[in-house]
Motif scaffolding. Structure first.
Motif, mmCIF file in Angstrom:
data_model
loop_
_atom_site.group_PDB
_atom_site.id
_atom_site.type_symbol
_atom_site.label_atom_id
_atom_site.label_comp_id
_atom_site.label_asym_id
_atom_site.label_seq_id
_atom_site.Cartn_x
_atom_site.Cartn_y
_atom_site.Cartn_z
ATOM 1 N N SER A 189 47.278 23.713 41.735
ATOM 2 C CA SER A 189 47.081 25.034 41.854
ATOM 3 C C SER A 189 46.593 25.467 40.327
ATOM 4 O O SER A 189 47.450 25.289 39.465
ATOM 5 C CB SER A 189 48.469 25.856 42.179
ATOM 6 O OG SER A 189 48.327 27.368 42.149
ATOM 7 N N ALA A 190 45.306 25.931 40.481
ATOM 8 C CA ALA A 190 44.904 26.228 39.131
ATOM 9 C C ALA A 190 44.104 27.804 39.167
ATOM 10 O O ALA A 190 43.738 28.082 40.098
ATOM 11 C CB ALA A 190 43.872 25.203 38.774
ATOM 12 N N ASN A 191 44.096 28.121 37.961
ATOM 13 C CA ASN A 191 43.162 29.611 38.266
ATOM 14 C C ASN A 191 41.560 29.051 38.090
ATOM 15 O O ASN A 191 41.395 27.884 37.774
ATOM 16 C CB ASN A 191 43.707 30.481 37.130
ATOM 17 C CG ASN A 191 43.596 30.226 35.456
ATOM 18 O OD1 ASN A 191 42.617 29.192 35.198
ATOM 19 N ND2 ASN A 191 44.228 30.534 34.573
ATOM 20 N N GLU A 192 40.938 30.157 38.124
ATOM 21 C CA GLU A 192 39.409 29.661 38.052
ATOM 22 C C GLU A 192 38.841 28.986 36.819
ATOM 23 O O GLU A 192 37.901 28.107 36.909
ATOM 24 C CB GLU A 192 38.653 31.049 38.223
ATOM 25 C CG GLU A 192 37.144 30.870 38.562
ATOM 26 C CD GLU A 192 36.312 32.097 38.611
ATOM 27 O OE1 GLU A 192 35.040 32.012 39.187
ATOM 28 O OE2 GLU A 192 36.889 33.153 38.534
ATOM 29 N N ARG A 193 39.477 29.431 35.472
ATOM 30 C CA ARG A 193 38.873 28.897 34.378
ATOM 31 C C ARG A 193 39.325 27.620 34.329
ATOM 32 O O ARG A 193 38.680 26.423 33.872
ATOM 33 C CB ARG A 193 39.615 29.706 33.325
ATOM 34 C CG ARG A 193 39.228 28.859 32.137
ATOM 35 C CD ARG A 193 40.128 29.927 30.760
ATOM 36 N NE ARG A 193 39.782 29.112 29.429
ATOM 37 C CZ ARG A 193 40.485 28.087 29.079
ATOM 38 N NH1 ARG A 193 41.507 27.625 30.028
ATOM 39 N NH2 ARG A 193 40.417 27.610 27.957
ATOM 40 N N ARG A 224 42.697 30.066 42.016
ATOM 41 C CA ARG A 224 43.138 31.238 41.971
ATOM 42 C C ARG A 224 42.035 32.204 41.326
ATOM 43 O O ARG A 224 41.625 31.743 40.352
ATOM 44 C CB ARG A 224 44.422 31.597 41.528
ATOM 45 C CG ARG A 224 45.650 30.803 41.979
ATOM 46 C CD ARG A 224 47.030 31.147 41.403
ATOM 47 N NE ARG A 224 46.789 31.240 39.934
ATOM 48 C CZ ARG A 224 47.186 29.989 39.056
ATOM 49 N NH1 ARG A 224 47.363 28.937 39.895
ATOM 50 N NH2 ARG A 224 46.948 29.805 37.866
ATOM 51 N N GLU A 225 41.307 33.204 42.061
ATOM 52 C CA GLU A 225 40.340 34.152 41.625
ATOM 53 C C GLU A 225 40.918 35.491 41.110
ATOM 54 O O GLU A 225 40.340 36.504 41.538
ATOM 55 C CB GLU A 225 39.465 34.259 42.335
ATOM 56 C CG GLU A 225 38.203 32.815 42.364
ATOM 57 C CD GLU A 225 36.871 33.330 42.960
ATOM 58 O OE1 GLU A 225 35.974 33.705 42.061
ATOM 59 O OE2 GLU A 225 36.653 33.479 44.105
ATOM 60 N N GLY A 226 42.261 35.478 40.616
ATOM 61 C CA GLY A 226 42.618 36.915 40.518
ATOM 62 C C GLY A 226 42.772 37.840 41.682
ATOM 63 O O GLY A 226 43.284 37.541 42.671
ATOM 64 N N ALA A 227 42.272 39.032 41.623
ATOM 65 C CA ALA A 227 42.518 39.934 42.679
ATOM 66 C C ALA A 227 41.750 39.599 43.835
ATOM 67 O O ALA A 227 41.924 40.207 44.892
ATOM 68 C CB ALA A 227 41.851 41.355 42.099
ATOM 69 N N LEU A 228 40.761 38.729 43.629
ATOM 70 C CA LEU A 228 39.651 38.214 44.848
ATOM 71 C C LEU A 228 40.807 37.537 45.614
ATOM 72 O O LEU A 228 40.238 37.370 46.793
ATOM 73 C CB LEU A 228 38.562 37.624 44.338
ATOM 74 C CG LEU A 228 37.477 38.443 43.660
ATOM 75 C CD1 LEU A 228 36.551 37.581 43.060
ATOM 76 C CD2 LEU A 228 37.155 39.381 44.281
ATOM 77 N N LEU A 241 38.521 30.882 51.684
ATOM 78 C CA LEU A 241 39.012 32.172 50.844
ATOM 79 C C LEU A 241 40.310 32.920 51.419
ATOM 80 O O LEU A 241 40.198 33.354 52.752
ATOM 81 C CB LEU A 241 38.006 33.138 50.649
ATOM 82 C CG LEU A 241 38.217 34.317 49.766
ATOM 83 C CD1 LEU A 241 38.637 33.719 48.194
ATOM 84 C CD2 LEU A 241 37.207 35.062 49.403
ATOM 85 N N VAL A 242 41.390 32.925 50.870
ATOM 86 C CA VAL A 242 42.560 33.623 51.312
ATOM 87 C C VAL A 242 42.437 34.984 50.554
ATOM 88 O O VAL A 242 42.817 34.965 49.175
ATOM 89 C CB VAL A 242 43.995 32.822 51.062
ATOM 90 C CG1 VAL A 242 45.126 33.978 51.435
ATOM 91 C CG2 VAL A 242 43.914 31.502 51.924
ATOM 92 N N PRO A 243 42.006 36.054 50.969
ATOM 93 C CA PRO A 243 41.851 37.124 50.209
ATOM 94 C C PRO A 243 43.262 37.775 49.445
ATOM 95 O O PRO A 243 44.034 37.629 49.762
ATOM 96 C CB PRO A 243 41.322 38.372 51.280
ATOM 97 C CG PRO A 243 40.845 37.419 52.313
ATOM 98 C CD PRO A 243 41.873 36.152 52.481
ATOM 99 N N GLY A 244 42.719 38.470 48.177
ATOM 100 C CA GLY A 244 43.831 39.019 47.626
ATOM 101 C C GLY A 244 44.071 40.588 48.000
ATOM 102 O O GLY A 244 43.645 40.866 49.072
ATOM 103 N N PHE A 245 44.781 41.250 47.318
ATOM 104 C CA PHE A 245 45.122 42.540 47.611
ATOM 105 C C PHE A 245 44.946 43.633 46.537
ATOM 106 O O PHE A 245 45.323 43.533 45.355
ATOM 107 C CB PHE A 245 46.879 42.616 48.019
ATOM 108 C CG PHE A 245 47.278 41.794 49.076
ATOM 109 C CD1 PHE A 245 46.933 42.073 50.562
ATOM 110 C CD2 PHE A 245 47.601 40.517 48.936
ATOM 111 C CE1 PHE A 245 47.296 41.275 51.653
ATOM 112 C CE2 PHE A 245 48.060 39.582 50.111
ATOM 113 C CZ PHE A 245 47.934 40.097 51.231
ATOM 114 N N ALA A 255 51.254 36.811 36.328
ATOM 115 C CA ALA A 255 50.878 36.754 37.875
ATOM 116 C C ALA A 255 50.685 35.577 38.577
ATOM 117 O O ALA A 255 51.096 35.222 39.504
ATOM 118 C CB ALA A 255 49.840 37.530 38.023
ATOM 119 N N GLY A 256 50.283 34.659 37.774
ATOM 120 C CA GLY A 256 50.236 33.284 37.987
ATOM 121 C C GLY A 256 51.261 32.497 38.318
ATOM 122 O O GLY A 256 51.374 31.686 39.463
#
Length: 309
Positions: A189-193, A224-228, A241-245, A255-256
């Motif tokens: 599990s990683a963020n986009e960067r 993870r793409e933040g709010a997306l 893609l599992v959408p964000g809210f 948040a992460g």
């Protein structure tokens, strides 16, 4: 049969959090409009998992002194099983976290006792096949931890699932060390960067797809793409893609961590990776509407949030 637990091997340190309007330029100065001193780091992930119903064992190392006292108090207050007695000859580390008006975060960390987690320490966890082990790249940045963790991971029961979060330090970690850890990783599990650094030249979807080849066969990569939201690539299936809210974010700090803890709790209760990621997205969305690092919601809050959407 024993219930599943989260065996958390990451670091708990002290966060010195300062909220500013804008970051000063190099050599400049600014005045924080508020600040806080609190236990943070891996604590936030453990709090998130515990609040979502997963028992947590803290298997990391910690110290004594001013910062060690803050860490110890937070660990006891969190309701975790604390595996180790701590080191009596050094203090815990700390991190200066600066959050600007856009909720962007900047960190500087000082290492303490958490960087001295030995193989003998880890073996005290008596990890079972039903447990979920959480590995953080922050731990892998310390030589003692980096030596002991891969050996211990190889000793785990084959059925034990391992979640690895490579952390923003991913480019500073030994590639051979990462390969060893990833080979025993079931969920990356990683963020986009971070994912982009691991798979250069890809977008979030492409990174989720490409990184599957680096982890345990049949595993899952989450980017993870933040709010997306987040991309989930499981087994041989195309990334989803599992959408964000949509929420009014005030502080992205933690948040992460909220996402990771609730993801682990969801997987432990038997959710498939996409369903667990959706629940984790909801937890992260709630967390960013609150100031502070350990802002993960309780299970009932996540349930209500999802029911409304």
């Amino acid at each position: 049969m024993s219930e599943p637990r989260l065996i958390f091997t990451g670091n708990v340190i002290v966060d010195l959090v300062m909220n500013v309007t804008t970051m000063p330029e190099a050599g400049g100065d600014t005045v924080a409009h508020d600040s806080d001193i609190t236990a943070g780091g891996g604590l936030n992930t453990m709090v998130a998992a515990r609040r979502d119903g997963l028992p947590v064992v803290f298997a990391g190392q910690y110290g004594t002194g001013h910062f060690g006292g803050i860490v110890r108090e937070a660990l006891h207050a969190g309701g975790f099983e604390i595996l180790l007695p701590g080191l009596g000859d050094q203090d815990s580390g700390y991190c200066v976290a600066i959050v600007d008006a856009s909720t962007e975060r900047t960190f500087v960390t000082v290492v303490g006792a958490e960087g001295h987690l030995t193989l003998e320490d880890l073996r005290r966890a008596d990890t079972t096949a039903r447990d979920i082990v959480y590995v953080s790249g922050y731990s892998l940045a310390h030589p003692v931890n980096a030596e002991s963790l891969p050996i211990w991971l190889d000793e785990l029961p084959a059925e034990t699932r391992v979640i690895t979060d490579p952390s923003p330090l991913v480019t500073e970690l030994d590639p051979a060390l990462l390969d060893r850890v990833f080979a025993r990783t079931d969920v990356l599990s990683a963020n986009e960067r971070e994912a982009g650094l691991l798979a250069p030249g890809t977008d979030a979807r492409g990174a989720a797809d490409a990184l599957r080849a680096r982890i345990r066969p049949g595993g899952t990569v989450i980017v993870r793409e933040g709010a997306l939201g987040c991309w989930v690539a499981t087994g041989d299936a195309d990334p989803v893609l599992v959408p964000g809210f949509a929420v009014d974010a005030v502080d992205s700090n933690g948040a992460g961590d909220a996402h990771g803890g609730v993801l682990a709790a969801g997987l432990a209760r038997g959710l498939d990776p996409v369903s667990a990621a959706r629940r984790a997205n909801a937890a992260a969305a709630i967390a960013v509407t609150r100031r502070g690092p350990a802002t993960a919601p309780e299970a009932a809050e996540i349930d209500a949030f999802l029911a409304e959407r």
